[in-house]
Design an enzyme around this catalytic site. Structure first.
Site, short mmCIF file in Angstrom:
data_model
loop_
_atom_site.label_atom_id
_atom_site.label_comp_id
_atom_site.label_asym_id
_atom_site.label_seq_id
_atom_site.Cartn_x
_atom_site.Cartn_y
_atom_site.Cartn_z
N TRP A 38 -16.34 39.88 -8.48
CA TRP A 38 -16.91 41.22 -8.91
C TRP A 38 -17.98 41.53 -8.05
O TRP A 38 -18.35 42.83 -8.30
CB TRP A 38 -17.27 40.99 -10.47
CG TRP A 38 -17.90 39.73 -10.59
CD1 TRP A 38 -17.56 38.51 -11.26
CD2 TRP A 38 -19.39 39.25 -10.39
NE1 TRP A 38 -18.39 37.65 -11.11
CE2 TRP A 38 -19.63 38.24 -10.87
CE3 TRP A 38 -20.56 40.06 -9.92
CZ2 TRP A 38 -20.86 37.48 -10.82
CZ3 TRP A 38 -21.79 39.32 -9.84
CH2 TRP A 38 -21.91 38.22 -9.99
N ASN A 39 -18.26 40.70 -7.19
CA ASN A 39 -19.78 41.31 -6.71
C ASN A 39 -19.31 42.25 -5.47
O ASN A 39 -20.06 43.23 -5.35
CB ASN A 39 -20.36 40.19 -5.85
CG ASN A 39 -19.85 39.14 -5.07
OD1 ASN A 39 -18.66 39.27 -5.25
ND2 ASN A 39 -20.50 38.63 -4.17
N GLU A 74 -26.32 27.40 -7.37
CA GLU A 74 -26.36 28.82 -7.02
C GLU A 74 -26.59 29.58 -8.27
O GLU A 74 -26.00 29.21 -9.49
CB GLU A 74 -25.06 28.99 -6.67
CG GLU A 74 -24.80 30.47 -6.06
CD GLU A 74 -23.49 30.56 -5.63
OE1 GLU A 74 -22.51 30.19 -5.95
OE2 GLU A 74 -23.46 31.64 -4.62
N GLY A 130 -14.89 33.44 -4.58
CA GLY A 130 -15.47 33.09 -6.01
C GLY A 130 -16.39 31.71 -6.23
O GLY A 130 -16.80 31.40 -5.04
N GLY A 131 -16.54 31.48 -7.44
CA GLY A 131 -17.37 30.17 -7.38
C GLY A 131 -16.66 28.97 -7.20
O GLY A 131 -15.49 28.77 -7.09
N GLU A 182 -13.40 31.02 -0.09
CA GLU A 182 -14.74 31.41 0.14
C GLU A 182 -15.65 31.38 -1.18
O GLU A 182 -15.41 32.14 -1.90
CB GLU A 182 -14.56 32.80 0.86
CG GLU A 182 -15.75 33.10 1.66
CD GLU A 182 -17.12 33.85 1.02
OE1 GLU A 182 -17.77 33.16 0.40
OE2 GLU A 182 -16.91 34.95 0.80
N LEU A 183 -16.42 30.17 -1.06
CA LEU A 183 -17.09 29.98 -2.30
C LEU A 183 -18.61 30.09 -2.27
O LEU A 183 -19.02 31.00 -1.79
CB LEU A 183 -16.86 28.56 -2.59
CG LEU A 183 -15.30 28.15 -2.62
CD1 LEU A 183 -15.19 26.71 -2.77
CD2 LEU A 183 -14.55 28.88 -3.54
P1 NDP Z 1 -14.89 32.86 -10.55
O1 NDP Z 1 -14.85 32.26 -9.59
O2 NDP Z 1 -14.63 32.34 -11.99
O3 NDP Z 1 -13.95 34.31 -10.33
C1 NDP Z 1 -13.40 34.76 -9.17
C2 NDP Z 1 -11.99 35.18 -9.49
O4 NDP Z 1 -11.41 34.02 -9.89
C3 NDP Z 1 -12.03 36.16 -10.65
O5 NDP Z 1 -10.76 37.26 -10.28
C4 NDP Z 1 -11.65 35.32 -11.61
O6 NDP Z 1 -10.77 36.03 -13.00
C5 NDP Z 1 -10.50 34.27 -10.94
N1 NDP Z 1 -10.16 33.30 -11.73
C6 NDP Z 1 -11.19 32.52 -12.82
N2 NDP Z 1 -10.40 31.27 -13.02
C7 NDP Z 1 -9.33 31.36 -12.26
C8 NDP Z 1 -8.13 30.42 -12.43
N3 NDP Z 1 -8.27 29.34 -13.16
N4 NDP Z 1 -7.40 30.45 -11.62
C9 NDP Z 1 -7.23 31.65 -10.65
N5 NDP Z 1 -8.12 32.70 -10.57
C10 NDP Z 1 -9.38 32.39 -11.49
O7 NDP Z 1 -16.38 33.79 -10.73
P2 NDP Z 1 -17.01 33.95 -11.68
O8 NDP Z 1 -17.06 35.35 -12.12
O9 NDP Z 1 -16.98 33.04 -13.05
O10 NDP Z 1 -18.68 33.49 -11.24
C11 NDP Z 1 -19.02 32.15 -11.26
C12 NDP Z 1 -20.03 32.00 -10.36
O11 NDP Z 1 -19.48 32.04 -8.87
C13 NDP Z 1 -21.11 32.95 -10.15
O12 NDP Z 1 -22.28 32.82 -10.94
C14 NDP Z 1 -21.33 32.73 -8.72
O13 NDP Z 1 -22.14 31.25 -8.62
C15 NDP Z 1 -20.02 32.31 -8.04
N6 NDP Z 1 -19.62 33.42 -7.32
C16 NDP Z 1 -19.26 33.59 -5.99
C17 NDP Z 1 -18.84 34.55 -5.45
C18 NDP Z 1 -18.83 34.51 -3.95
O14 NDP Z 1 -18.64 35.84 -3.28
N7 NDP Z 1 -18.57 33.38 -3.30
C19 NDP Z 1 -18.41 35.63 -6.08
C20 NDP Z 1 -18.59 35.50 -7.53
C21 NDP Z 1 -19.06 34.48 -8.12
P3 NDP Z 1 -11.97 36.39 -13.87
O15 NDP Z 1 -12.89 37.45 -13.44
O16 NDP Z 1 -10.78 37.32 -14.87
O17 NDP Z 1 -12.42 35.41 -14.63
#
Ligand code: NDP
Length: 481
Positions: free
Chosen positions: A144-145, A374, A221-222, A243-244
């Site tokens: 979402w960022n 993080e 994502g995370g 990319e985590l």
């Molecule tokens: P997530 O990693 O959970 O979400 C990223 C994406 O993955 C979203 O589209 C999410 O959908 C989707 N997703 C979630 N679960 C699954 C799954 N099992 N299989 C496939 N796709 C999935 O990020 P969060 O928003 O929960 O953030 C958690 C933490 O991650 C943050 O606090 C931060 O530490 C880190 N983060 C890192 C980012 C980066 O740029 N590297 C960006 C965002 C977060 P949905 O939104 O519906 O859950």
């Protein structure tokens, strides 16, 4: 949602709300996709792939350039949607969206420059060469960022390589990706080349990752979700780039230009409200300047203008959603419990939205959770060091390895540090610079693979080796080769 060139609802007919984090109220609803919608999107992408994979790289490049021009034209309106959806500053988003056009131009140019090789064969009777073929259907799963930027780091090289894409944006900020997807038809891309499904991770993300029609999952994502994505992709051996997260060190030596360093530290942790994977969330400062720098940063943090992210004067907006606000506040409370000394912020900010004051902790040690986990918010952990060796040891003592900053006027030290730091990107006397030609990605728990740079496009191809026998001679069938 955009599936096969049509704008459709979820098959269930259900929708969910997206909340404006500045006001704390819903401002849009989007379809809530399930496995059947994901299947339709993957089928549409597979069907489109038949012709799209056969278009010439030159033709793909032309379409990408047209798209780039449309992005530049519409940057403002997409930026407003994204800012309203995730609370990121309009003053950052307008520039980010205009700059996004450059990524599409870059990969448009790369499309017809990535090819195979003729190989020096080890036998006289063979002509051997390789070709690079498009991998197939790519699932792009984004956070979402920075939804549109991070989707584009996947879409641009994938389309340039001849792949088709299904994007699943985050549930908290899905709107800008839909707005953006409308440009593809206008640019002239065939239906099904670009698809978007909106929904939740478990209901739409997981079925997309596990779909046998998906050849590659490109995820940002995370780290915990990244592991789940890799497991899901392994079920059908889809390729992955991940990319985590990060806990990136920003290392300031006593010989640095302290004004520039202070500015870079602020850019690293308070820009984007700290909600960036590359946030410089661990500040490592050499003893001699430690107290002075931390004092300056505390004063700057206290004067940061928080407010409406759509106001160009605002310096820091809210965090993106309420659950995240609670998470950041909990991390702040836990840091105090661990014995870190609060030197700035530490509380929720004013307003109905999800504001956290720019927060700095001093007297942090590298074993604290504050230094290891993080937070993804505007929370800086300041540590001190007394030698270059100690700085390197502290910087590398982390599960992550996404990025690092180094502030020094000593050119030899700058190069030594760049060599010693185990991170995918090292900035010297700068922080948070990215660009289409520069590979970006992480060591260790920060991910797998790199986005951007010329090699990103090859990550969306398969290599095929072709052996042409030249003589027609009969050979012993029981010998290899
Ligand atoms: P997530 O990693 O959970 O979400 C990223 C994406 O993955 C979203 O589209 C999410 O959908 C989707 N997703 C979630 N679960 C699954 C799954 N099992 N299989 C496939 N796709 C999935 O990020 P969060 O928003 O929960 O953030 C958690 C933490 O991650 C943050 O606090 C931060 O530490 C880190 N983060 C890192 C980012 C980066 O740029 N590297 C960006 C965002 C977060 P949905 O939104 O519906 O859950």
């Amino acid at each position: 949602m955009l599936i096969g060139g049509s704008w459709v609802e979820a098959r269930s007919g259900e929708r969910f709300e997206s909340v404006n984090p500045y006001l704390g109220t819903p401002w849009a609803t989007v379809p809530r996709a399930g496995a059947a919608d994901v299947d339709a999107a993957v089928q549409a992408a597979r069907a489109a792939f038949v012709d799209w994979s056969r278009t010439t790289p030159v033709a793909r490049g032309k379409l990408l350039r047209r798209l780039a021009d449309l992005i530049a034209e519409r940057a403002s309106s997409i930026a407003r949607v994204e800012t309203t959806d995730n609370g990121k500053l309009i003053r950052e988003m307008e520039g980010q969206l205009r700059g996004l056009a450059d990524y599409y131009h870059y990969f448009a140019g790369a499309a017809d420059k990535v090819g195979g090789e003729t190989l020096p064969a080890d036998r006289d009777n063979f002509f051997v060469y390789t070709v690079r073929e498009p991998l197939g259907v790519v699932a792009a799963i984004t956070p979402w960022n920075s939804p549109v930027l991070l989707a584009s780091w996947k879409i641009a090289p994938a389309l340039a390589a001849g792949c088709c894409v299904v994007v699943k944006p985050a549930e908290q900020a899905p709107c800008s990706t839909l707005e953006f997807a409308a440009l593809f038809e206008e640019a002239g891309f065939p239906p099904g080349v670009m698809n978007v499904v909106t929904g939740f991770g478990g209901e739409a993300g997981a079925p997309l990752v596990e779909h046998p029609g998906v050849d590659k999952v490109a995820f940002t994502g995370g780290t915990a979700t990244g592991r789940a994505v890799m497991r899901g992709a392994a079920s059908h051996l889809a390729r992955v780039t991940l990319e985590l997260g990060g806990k990136s060190p920003n290392v300031v030596f006593a010989d640095a230009d302290l004004d520039a360093a202070a500015n870079g530290v602020v850019a690293g942790i308070f820009a984007a409200t700290g909600q960036t994977c590359m946030a410089g969330s661990r500040l490592l400062v050499e003893d001699a300047v430690h107290d002075e720098l931390v004092e300056r940063l505390a004063a700057r943090a206290a004067s940061i203008r928080m407010g409406d992210p759509l106001d160009p004067e605002t310096e820091m907006g809210p965090v993106a959603f309420e659950g995240h606000l609670q998470g950041v506040l909990a991390a702040i409370a836990s840091a105090s419990d661990e014995g870190a000394r609060l030197v700035a912020g530490g509380t929720r900010g004013d307003g109905p939205g999800y504001f956290v004051r720019p927060t700095i902790f001093g007297d942090v040690t590298n074993d604290m959770r504050l230094a290891r986990e993080e937070i993804f918010g505007p929370v800086l952990a300041a540590l001190r060091f007394s030698s270059e060796e100690e700085a390197v040891a502290l910087a590398n003592d982390t599960a992550f390895g996404l990025a690092a900053g180094v502030w020094t006027r000593d050119v030899q030290r700058a190069h030594r540090m760049a060599r010693a730091l185990r991170a995918g990107t090292v900035w010297v006397n700068a922080y948070r610079a990215v660009g289409p030609a520069a590979p970006f990605g992480g060591y260790k728990d920060s991910g797998i693979g790199r986005e951007n740079g010329i090699q990103a496009i090859t990550g969306y191809t398969e290599t095929k080796t072709v052996w042409i026998e030249l003589t027609g001679a009969t050979r012993d069938p029981f010998q290899l080769g």
